[in-house]
Each structure stands twice: as structure tokens, then as C-alpha cells.
Design a protein around this motif. Structure first.
Motif, PDB file in Angstrom:
ATOM      1  N   PHE A 178       0.835  -1.203   0.000  1.00 46.06           N
ATOM      2  CA  PHE A 178       0.000   0.000   0.000  1.00 46.06           C
ATOM      3  C   PHE A 178       0.869   1.253   0.000  1.00 46.06           C
ATOM      4  O   PHE A 178       1.958   1.262   0.577  1.00 46.06           O
ATOM      5  CB  PHE A 178      -0.876   0.055   1.258  1.00 46.06           C
ATOM      6  N   ILE A 179       0.372   2.303  -0.622  1.00 46.26           N
ATOM      7  CA  ILE A 179       0.868   3.656  -0.370  1.00 46.26           C
ATOM      8  C   ILE A 179      -0.179   4.330   0.507  1.00 46.26           C
ATOM      9  O   ILE A 179      -1.384   4.288   0.210  1.00 46.26           O
ATOM     10  CB  ILE A 179       1.086   4.455  -1.659  1.00 46.26           C
ATOM     11  N   LEU A 180       0.287   4.938   1.586  1.00 46.22           N
ATOM     12  CA  LEU A 180      -0.589   5.561   2.571  1.00 46.22           C
ATOM     13  C   LEU A 180      -0.130   6.993   2.853  1.00 46.22           C
ATOM     14  O   LEU A 180       1.020   7.355   2.566  1.00 46.22           O
ATOM     15  CB  LEU A 180      -0.533   4.766   3.880  1.00 46.22           C
ATOM     16  N   PRO A 181      -1.006   7.830   3.414  1.00 49.23           N
ATOM     17  CA  PRO A 181      -0.549   9.140   3.869  1.00 49.23           C
ATOM     18  C   PRO A 181       0.600   8.977   4.851  1.00 49.23           C
ATOM     19  O   PRO A 181       0.599   8.058   5.691  1.00 49.23           O
ATOM     20  CB  PRO A 181      -1.794   9.716   4.561  1.00 49.23           C
ATOM     21  N   LYS A 182       1.564   9.841   4.749  1.00 47.54           N
ATOM     22  CA  LYS A 182       2.794   9.659   5.536  1.00 47.54           C
ATOM     23  C   LYS A 182       2.543   9.686   7.036  1.00 47.54           C
ATOM     24  O   LYS A 182       3.286   9.083   7.815  1.00 47.54           O
ATOM     25  CB  LYS A 182       3.809  10.727   5.151  1.00 47.54           C
TER      26      LYS A 182
ATOM     27  N   ILE B 131       1.426   2.803   8.542  1.00 46.63           N
ATOM     28  CA  ILE B 131       2.721   2.653   7.855  1.00 46.63           C
ATOM     29  C   ILE B 131       3.543   1.555   8.516  1.00 46.63           C
ATOM     30  O   ILE B 131       4.211   0.762   7.847  1.00 46.63           O
ATOM     31  CB  ILE B 131       3.515   3.979   7.873  1.00 46.63           C
ATOM     32  N   SER B 132       3.478   1.477   9.822  1.00 41.40           N
ATOM     33  CA  SER B 132       4.296   0.514  10.560  1.00 41.40           C
ATOM     34  C   SER B 132       3.543  -0.774  10.898  1.00 41.40           C
ATOM     35  O   SER B 132       4.038  -1.585  11.695  1.00 41.40           O
ATOM     36  CB  SER B 132       4.819   1.147  11.853  1.00 41.40           C
ATOM     37  N   ALA B 133       2.383  -0.988  10.310  1.00 36.99           N
ATOM     38  CA  ALA B 133       1.625  -2.221  10.566  1.00 36.99           C
ATOM     39  C   ALA B 133       2.471  -3.434  10.218  1.00 36.99           C
ATOM     40  O   ALA B 133       3.239  -3.420   9.250  1.00 36.99           O
ATOM     41  CB  ALA B 133       0.334  -2.211   9.744  1.00 36.99           C
ATOM     42  N   ASP B 134       2.302  -4.500  11.008  1.00 38.40           N
ATOM     43  CA  ASP B 134       3.148  -5.675  10.811  1.00 38.40           C
ATOM     44  C   ASP B 134       2.380  -6.891  10.291  1.00 38.40           C
ATOM     45  O   ASP B 134       2.900  -8.009  10.303  1.00 38.40           O
ATOM     46  CB  ASP B 134       3.871  -6.033  12.104  1.00 38.40           C
TER      47      ASP B 134
ATOM     48  N   LEU C 162      -8.415   9.511  -2.676  1.00 40.94           N
ATOM     49  CA  LEU C 162      -8.250   8.132  -2.228  1.00 40.94           C
ATOM     50  C   LEU C 162      -7.568   8.127  -0.866  1.00 40.94           C
ATOM     51  O   LEU C 162      -6.788   9.024  -0.538  1.00 40.94           O
ATOM     52  CB  LEU C 162      -7.379   7.340  -3.221  1.00 40.94           C
ATOM     53  N   ASP C 163      -7.871   7.090  -0.087  1.00 43.51           N
ATOM     54  CA  ASP C 163      -7.219   6.942   1.214  1.00 43.51           C
ATOM     55  C   ASP C 163      -5.906   6.182   1.100  1.00 43.51           C
ATOM     56  O   ASP C 163      -5.028   6.301   1.961  1.00 43.51           O
ATOM     57  CB  ASP C 163      -8.155   6.205   2.177  1.00 43.51           C
ATOM     58  N   ALA C 164      -5.775   5.376   0.039  1.00 43.57           N
ATOM     59  CA  ALA C 164      -4.558   4.593  -0.179  1.00 43.57           C
ATOM     60  C   ALA C 164      -4.619   3.993  -1.569  1.00 43.57           C
ATOM     61  O   ALA C 164      -5.671   3.985  -2.217  1.00 43.57           O
ATOM     62  CB  ALA C 164      -4.440   3.481   0.863  1.00 43.57           C
ATOM     63  N   THR C 165      -3.480   3.507  -2.038  1.00 46.17           N
ATOM     64  CA  THR C 165      -3.445   2.732  -3.280  1.00 46.17           C
ATOM     65  C   THR C 165      -2.790   1.392  -2.990  1.00 46.17           C
ATOM     66  O   THR C 165      -1.983   1.267  -2.059  1.00 46.17           O
ATOM     67  CB  THR C 165      -2.666   3.456  -4.395  1.00 46.17           C
ATOM     68  N   PHE C 166      -3.139   0.402  -3.799  1.00 47.92           N
ATOM     69  CA  PHE C 166      -2.609  -0.944  -3.612  1.00 47.92           C
ATOM     70  C   PHE C 166      -2.140  -1.453  -4.962  1.00 47.92           C
ATOM     71  O   PHE C 166      -2.931  -1.633  -5.890  1.00 47.92           O
ATOM     72  CB  PHE C 166      -3.705  -1.852  -3.042  1.00 47.92           C
ATOM     73  N   ALA C 167      -0.830  -1.644  -5.093  1.00 47.44           N
ATOM     74  CA  ALA C 167      -0.252  -2.064  -6.367  1.00 47.44           C
ATOM     75  C   ALA C 167       1.093  -2.735  -6.092  1.00 47.44           C
ATOM     76  O   ALA C 167       1.529  -2.832  -4.943  1.00 47.44           O
ATOM     77  CB  ALA C 167      -0.083  -0.871  -7.312  1.00 47.44           C
TER      78      ALA C 167
ATOM     79  N   ALA D 181       3.887   7.499   1.864  1.00 50.27           N
ATOM     80  CA  ALA D 181       4.956   6.537   2.150  1.00 50.27           C
ATOM     81  C   ALA D 181       4.447   5.129   1.858  1.00 50.27           C
ATOM     82  O   ALA D 181       3.240   4.861   1.874  1.00 50.27           O
ATOM     83  CB  ALA D 181       5.409   6.644   3.599  1.00 50.27           C
ATOM     84  N   LEU D 182       5.382   4.228   1.597  1.00 50.07           N
ATOM     85  CA  LEU D 182       5.041   2.826   1.424  1.00 50.07           C
ATOM     86  C   LEU D 182       4.793   2.187   2.785  1.00 50.07           C
ATOM     87  O   LEU D 182       5.537   2.448   3.741  1.00 50.07           O
ATOM     88  CB  LEU D 182       6.189   2.071   0.743  1.00 50.07           C
ATOM     89  N   ALA D 183       3.757   1.375   2.859  1.00 51.65           N
ATOM     90  CA  ALA D 183       3.568   0.588   4.078  1.00 51.65           C
ATOM     91  C   ALA D 183       4.772  -0.331   4.255  1.00 51.65           C
ATOM     92  O   ALA D 183       5.294  -0.875   3.283  1.00 51.65           O
ATOM     93  CB  ALA D 183       2.289  -0.226   3.966  1.00 51.65           C
ATOM     94  N   HIS D 184       5.211  -0.491   5.480  1.00 50.76           N
ATOM     95  CA  HIS D 184       6.380  -1.339   5.737  1.00 50.76           C
ATOM     96  C   HIS D 184       6.078  -2.808   5.456  1.00 50.76           C
ATOM     97  O   HIS D 184       6.974  -3.564   5.063  1.00 50.76           O
ATOM     98  CB  HIS D 184       6.831  -1.186   7.197  1.00 50.76           C
ATOM     99  N   PHE D 185       4.825  -3.218   5.649  1.00 57.63           N
ATOM    100  CA  PHE D 185       4.473  -4.616   5.462  1.00 57.63           C
ATOM    101  C   PHE D 185       4.269  -4.902   3.974  1.00 57.63           C
ATOM    102  O   PHE D 185       3.442  -4.282   3.317  1.00 57.63           O
ATOM    103  CB  PHE D 185       3.200  -4.970   6.230  1.00 57.63           C
TER     104      PHE D 185
END
Length: 272
Positions: A117-121, A126-129, A182-187, A205-209
Motif C-alpha cells: 500500500f501507499i498511505l498518507p505519511k 505505515i508501521s503495521a506488521d 483516495l485513502d490509499a493505493t494498492f499495487a 509513504a510505502l507501508a512497511h508490510f
């Protein structure tokens, strides 16, 4: 006269059914690609197709002693067009999935690609595991995906609580993210990283997971393959052999690092 017309009709029908064979025999391979999914496939101002897919296609044609002719179409129209023999191959970052394999044949999966995911910074996600934490935090949110891709199928199956919004092109999706629609993108990771490199990391930022390509093969597939009409087993054999040559001689790695900054080559498929 009637017999002549009938013979011509039969001949035309036969040629239509054998469109792939006749195109290959002419020394030119027509390759269907999207042209709007950087860094995989883009079309420059002159109409030239560039990107990782174009490099793979051109290298493949060289191995097969053929010329390449790229046909640019919307991603979700590529399989129907291949079915109709409008081109010989699909090279468009297409994942090998069970559902797609019902309609077309795939080459060996020559590269593997993970998704994120790309999420708001400023998002805590962002740090979800885990996917569980991500999906719970994104419940009810609108997530952009490109129409016809495995990412949309994955979310619809595994996260029905998310609002999935499909787009015709990656650029349209990313423009809406940038505009706050959009709230996020998934690609795939490579395309998401390319977008961040273009706009900077001030707002997103890119989600860490990272969701591995093996997380759900039914939807995410088994890697990226070349699409081939089911009626052309001979072409599949030739394409598979050529891809293994490109993997073993380093051409695939070179193209991957050139466009993605990482080596996504699937070395396991050519070990024998």
C-alpha cells in the motif's frame, strides 16, 4: 463462382483462426501491452513503447529471430484480444493466475513481484506488521487499484470491508491519491516505489508490510508470465526456452535493475 466464394470464405476463416501462426511465420511477433503502467510499460511522446516489458519483449524477439510490434491497449482488454488472435503474445506485467489460465496459456513465470500500500505519511498503518492490522485500519476506506489486476481480486477476496475503486490506468489512480480522493493505493512494489520517487515522500509513504506474491496464489498468482494463445503450444515452448536463456545470461537481471533498482528475476524456473 459460388464454389470459389465458399473456398475464399473458408480460407479467410482458417486464416483468422490461425492468426497467431501466420503472424509468427511472417517474422514479426505482435505483442499486446498496456503502455500506461510505469515502470513496466509506458509510451513516450513519439509513440514508442518503453519500460521493463518493452525490454523483455525486444530481448525475447531477438532470441526468437523475430521483429517486435507492440500493440498498446487497456490492460483488461489484453486477454480478450489475445483470444481473438489480434496479437501473438501479452507482455504486460501480467501475473499467472488460475483464473487467467482458464483462458490463455502462460510462459514460465520469469519474474516475481510483491505488493504493498501507499498511505498518507502520517498514517499509523505505515508501521503495521500484518495484513490483519492493515485491513482493520483501512476498513471503510477507499483504496485505489488498477482495473483487471490481481491486486483488486486480492482485496475483494481477503478484505471485503475495504472500498475498492478500480482505475483504467495507474496514472489516473495515482493522480486521485495525490489529489486526496483516495485513502490509499494498492499495487506492486516497483510501481508504487516509482510513484513515490516521482512525487517525493513529503505526503505519502510505502507501508512497511509487504504482501508476498505467494500470500494468495489464487488471486496474486505465481509470478509474471508471457500470455500465449492456448492454440499455440509450439510458440509457448519457444518462448519458455528463450526466457530461460535471458534469465541465465543475465539479460533479465539487467532489465530488472535498470527499471526497478532491484533484481526480481525468478531463477528457480530455469534450474533444470
Amino acid at each position: 463462382m459460388i464454389k470459389s466464394l465458399l473456398r475464399n470464405a473458408v480460407l479467410c476463416s482458417t486464416l483468422a483462426l490461425l492468426g497467431i501462426t501466420t503472424a509468427s511465420a511472417s517474422g514479426t511477433l505482435k505483442i499486446g501491452t498496456e503502455g500506461g503502467y510505469p515502470p513496466w510499460s509506458m509510451v513516450d511522446a513519439s509513440g514508442k513503447v518503453t519500460g521493463f516489458d518493452a525490454d523483455v519483449g525486444n530481448a525475447l524477439c531477438k532470441e526468437l529471430n523475430a521483429k517486435c510490434r507492440f500493440v498498446v491497449q487497456a490492460f483488461d482488454s489484453l486477454i480478450p484480444s489475445l483470444d481473438a488472435n489480434l496479437f501473438d503474445l501479452i507482455i504486460s506485467g501480467m501475473s499467472v493466475t488460475p483464473e487467467r489460465s482458464k483462458r490463455i496459456t502462460f510462459s514460465l513465470p520469469y519474474v516475481v513481484e510483491d505488493t504493498t500500500f501507499i498511505l498518507p505519511k502520517n498514517s499509523d498503518l505505515i508501521s503495521a506488521d500484518s495484513t490483519e492490522v492493515l485491513f482493520k485500519g483501512l476498513a471503510g476506506k477507499t483504496i485505489g487499484v488498477q482495473g483487471g489486476t490481481t491486486q483488486g481480486d486480492f482485496l475483494r477476496k481477503n478484505a471485503p470491508e475495504l472500498k475498492v475503486k478500480p482505475y483504467d490506468t495507474l496514472d489516473q489512480m495515482q493522480m486521485d491519491l495525490d489529489a486526496g480522493r483516495l485513502d490509499a493505493t494498492f499495487a506492486d512494489v516497483t510501481s508504487q516505489a516509482k510513484f513515490l520517487k516521482k512525487v517525493g515522500d513529503k505526503d505519502f509513504a510505502l507501508a512497511h508490510f509487504i504482501i508476498k506474491s505467494t500470500a494468495d496464489p489464487e488471486t496474486l498468482g505465481y509470478g509474471i508470465g508471457v500470455g500465449i494463445n492456448k492454440s499455440n503450444a509450439d510458440l509457448k515452448q519457444k518462448v519458455d526456452a528463450a526466457l530461460c536463456t535471458l534469465i541465465k545470461n543475465g539479460t533479465m537481471k539487467e532489465a530488472s535493475i535498470k527499471w526497478f533498482d532491484v533484481d526480481t528475476t525468478n531463477y528457480d524456473v530455469c534450474k533444470n
